[in-house]
Scaffold this active site. Sequence first.
Site, PDB file in Angstrom:
ATOM      1  CB  THR A  59      -0.952   0.008   1.209  1.00  6.31           C
ATOM      2  OG1 THR A  59      -1.728  -1.196   1.189  1.00  6.31           O
ATOM      3  CG2 THR A  59      -1.889   1.197   1.181  1.00  6.31           C
ATOM      4  CB  CYS A  60       3.881   2.219   1.903  1.00  2.96           C
ATOM      5  SG  CYS A  60       3.227   2.000   3.577  1.00  2.96           S
ATOM      6  CB  ALA A  61       5.120   0.308  -2.873  1.00  2.00           C
ATOM      7  CB  SER A  63       0.584   5.893  -1.224  1.00  2.00           C
ATOM      8  OG  SER A  63       1.798   5.851  -0.522  1.00  2.00           O
TER       9      SER A  63
END
Length: 166
Positions: A59-61, A63
Amino acid sequence: MANITLGGNPIETTGNLPAIGSTAPDFKLTATDLSDKSLSDYNGIRLILNIFPSVDTGTCAQSVRTFNEKASKLNNTKVLCISKDLPFALARFCGAEGLDNVESLSDFKTGNFGKDYGLTFKTGPLETLLSRCIVVIDTDGKIIHTEQVAEIKDEPNYEAALKALK
C-alpha cells in the site's frame, strides 16, 4: 490521539494531525542524498505530504507510485513521501520504479516529525513507525487538508488531497 486499525485491530497514535488552518509545524528530515530538509526549503510551494509506515509494503509503495503520476500534472506543487525508512531504501525504491516526480524524505534520525505532527504509532506491531496520513500545505505554510487513514492497509483518498489544492 487517533484511533486507527491494522487488519481491524485497534492501534493508537501519539496525537492528532495538526488542525486545518494552522501553521504547519517545521520539520527536519533526511533526503535520499543524506542532506537535511526543512519546511523552509519549500517556501512558496504547495506541498502534499504523503506519510506512511514503510515503502517496502504494497500500500505504501502504491501511494508513492500514484502520487508520482498525479504530481506530474500539478503546478507549483511538490509531493513529499515521508517515512522512517532509511534514505537508501527510499532512493532504491524510487530509482527502481523510475519515480522522479516525488521527493522522498526520512524521519529515521530523530522521529521528531512523527511526534510534532502527532502521527507516530504509539501501540501495535508498527509501534514507532509513522501512520498513513496525508497533509496538504498551501504556499503560506497553512494546512488546508489532512487525512488520517483509518485502516492502515487502505490507500489514502488521493482525490480529496488534490481537490484541496484547487
